[in-house]
Design a protein around this motif. Structure first.
Motif, PDB file in Angstrom:
ATOM      1  N   UNK A 114       2.443  -8.841  -0.991  1.00  0.00           N
ATOM      2  CA  UNK A 114       1.090  -8.789  -1.551  1.00  0.00           C
ATOM      3  C   UNK A 114       1.039  -7.732  -2.648  1.00  0.00           C
ATOM      4  N   UNK A 115       0.261  -7.995  -3.672  1.00  0.00           N
ATOM      5  CA  UNK A 115       0.200  -7.087  -4.816  1.00  0.00           C
ATOM      6  C   UNK A 115      -0.918  -6.063  -4.675  1.00  0.00           C
ATOM      7  N   UNK A 116      -0.918  -5.089  -5.610  1.00  0.00           N
ATOM      8  CA  UNK A 116      -1.989  -4.097  -5.740  1.00  0.00           C
ATOM      9  C   UNK A 116      -2.244  -3.334  -4.435  1.00  0.00           C
ATOM     10  N   UNK A 117      -1.167  -3.014  -3.740  1.00  0.00           N
ATOM     11  CA  UNK A 117      -1.325  -2.271  -2.491  1.00  0.00           C
ATOM     12  C   UNK A 117      -2.129  -3.007  -1.440  1.00  0.00           C
ATOM     13  N   UNK A 118      -2.146  -4.344  -1.525  1.00  0.00           N
ATOM     14  CA  UNK A 118      -2.916  -5.131  -0.560  1.00  0.00           C
ATOM     15  C   UNK A 118      -4.379  -5.247  -0.912  1.00  0.00           C
ATOM     16  N   UNK A 119      -4.765  -4.781  -2.113  1.00  0.00           N
ATOM     17  CA  UNK A 119      -6.171  -4.873  -2.502  1.00  0.00           C
ATOM     18  C   UNK A 119      -7.050  -4.085  -1.552  1.00  0.00           C
ATOM     19  N   UNK A 120      -8.092  -4.732  -1.030  1.00  0.00           N
ATOM     20  CA  UNK A 120      -9.022  -4.064  -0.113  1.00  0.00           C
ATOM     21  C   UNK A 120      -8.513  -4.036   1.321  1.00  0.00           C
ATOM     22  N   UNK A 121      -7.332  -4.613   1.560  1.00  0.00           N
ATOM     23  CA  UNK A 121      -6.850  -4.800   2.928  1.00  0.00           C
ATOM     24  C   UNK A 121      -6.691  -3.514   3.732  1.00  0.00           C
ATOM     25  N   UNK A 122      -6.117  -2.424   3.186  1.00  0.00           N
ATOM     26  CA  UNK A 122      -5.968  -1.218   4.011  1.00  0.00           C
ATOM     27  C   UNK A 122      -7.279  -0.696   4.591  1.00  0.00           C
ATOM     28  N   UNK A 123      -8.366  -0.867   3.869  1.00  0.00           N
ATOM     29  CA  UNK A 123      -9.656  -0.373   4.346  1.00  0.00           C
ATOM     30  C   UNK A 123     -10.321  -1.333   5.324  1.00  0.00           C
ATOM     31  N   UNK A 169      -0.550   3.806   2.582  1.00  0.00           N
ATOM     32  CA  UNK A 169       0.324   4.581   3.457  1.00  0.00           C
ATOM     33  C   UNK A 169      -0.369   4.915   4.771  1.00  0.00           C
ATOM     34  N   UNK A 170      -1.641   5.291   4.701  1.00  0.00           N
ATOM     35  CA  UNK A 170      -2.376   5.629   5.917  1.00  0.00           C
ATOM     36  C   UNK A 170      -2.523   4.425   6.845  1.00  0.00           C
ATOM     37  N   UNK A 171      -2.648   3.234   6.270  1.00  0.00           N
ATOM     38  CA  UNK A 171      -2.848   2.031   7.078  1.00  0.00           C
ATOM     39  C   UNK A 171      -1.537   1.457   7.605  1.00  0.00           C
ATOM     40  N   UNK A 172      -0.528   1.337   6.734  1.00  0.00           N
ATOM     41  CA  UNK A 172       0.667   0.567   7.073  1.00  0.00           C
ATOM     42  C   UNK A 172       1.982   1.304   6.858  1.00  0.00           C
ATOM     43  N   UNK A 173       1.940   2.531   6.333  1.00  0.00           N
ATOM     44  CA  UNK A 173       3.175   3.227   6.027  1.00  0.00           C
ATOM     45  C   UNK A 173       3.741   2.777   4.690  1.00  0.00           C
ATOM     46  N   UNK A 174       4.928   3.272   4.357  1.00  0.00           N
ATOM     47  CA  UNK A 174       5.544   2.947   3.068  1.00  0.00           C
ATOM     48  C   UNK A 174       6.924   2.309   3.212  1.00  0.00           C
ATOM     49  N   UNK A 175       7.282   1.879   4.404  1.00  0.00           N
ATOM     50  CA  UNK A 175       8.600   1.267   4.607  1.00  0.00           C
ATOM     51  C   UNK A 175       8.737  -0.064   3.876  1.00  0.00           C
TER      52      UNK A 175
END
Length: 227
Positions: A114-123, A169-175
């Motif tokens: 997914x692009x753009x860091x997942x969009x609004x997904x982490x929040x 990073x807070x939601x899913x990490x950076x792996x």
């Protein structure tokens, strides 16, 4: 790392997309396929797409997902540029569709990007899990929404710092974080500015830069046994 390529699938033509996926992976040597978040209102969790996902799951394929305008975008965008907000919402919308319709658990070998860091997904991931639990949509032994979404891959196209990547990073990490530029839709000077922001940001560790981390992750992604 060698140059990689994705093949664009002609959705919503499902039979044509299956044929193109076979041709791209077996004949052209593509490293994955590219789809949009929706195709004329057909979102990625739609049951009509099951034959395509079944095939790509058997292949352990990389599926790159780029956002596009949602249905009725003229009304939703309120006269503002669609990529500013609507693209980011549509990424979350189609990821939610994949999650709630069980595509992610039925086809665990697909490597979604997914692009753009997942969009609004982490929040929204915790909120999605809350409603999924309240509505009885998750068996007790099933992975949570955050766990399933954390198994996807994300790129840092757009505005990665100071807020986009820290939220991811807070939601899913950076792996599973990858570099992405959005070039050529993003002009070259803006891409260079984005790269400068990545280099100027607080780096992920004392021994790693964001360039190191995303390069290492990309090497893992493009191996047959990527986990």
């Amino acid at each position: 790392m060698p140059v990689r390529s994705f093949a664009s699938l002609p959705l919503p033509d499902i039979e044509g997309s299956l044929a193109e996926a076979v041709h791209a992976l077996d004949v052209l040597g593509a490293d994955g396929v590219a789809v949009e978040t929706n195709h004329h209102g057909l979102y990625l969790g739609d049951p009509r797409l099951e034959p395509l996902w079944e095939y790509l799951d058997r292949r352990g394929a990389v599926v790159f997902v780029h956002p596009t305008s949602p249905p009725h975008a003229d009304d939703l965008a309120l006269g503002r540029p669609r990529p500013m907000l609507e693209f980011l919402f549509d990424t979350a919308r189609t990821a939610g569709d994949l999650l709630f319709r069980g595509v992610l658990t039925r086809h665990p070998r697909i490597r979604w990007v997914l692009t753009h860091g997942g969009g609004a997904l982490p929040l929204l991931a915790d909120r999605m899990e809350l409603f999924r639990t309240l509505l009885g949509g998750r068996p007790d032994d099933a992975p949570t929404a955050v766990e399933q979404l954390g198994r996807l891959w994300y790129d840092m196209a757009g505005t990665p710092f100071p807020r986009q990547i820290p939220a991811l990073e807070a939601a899913f990490g950076t792996d599973r974080l990858l570099y992405g530029s959005d070039y050529c839709w993003t002009p070259a000077d803006a891409v260079l500015g984005q790269t400068e922001s990545v280099d100027a940001a607080v780096q992920p560790s004392a021994s790693d830069t964001w360039r190191d981390l995303t390069t290492r992750n990309a090497c893992r992604l493009f191996t047959a046994d990527a986990k």
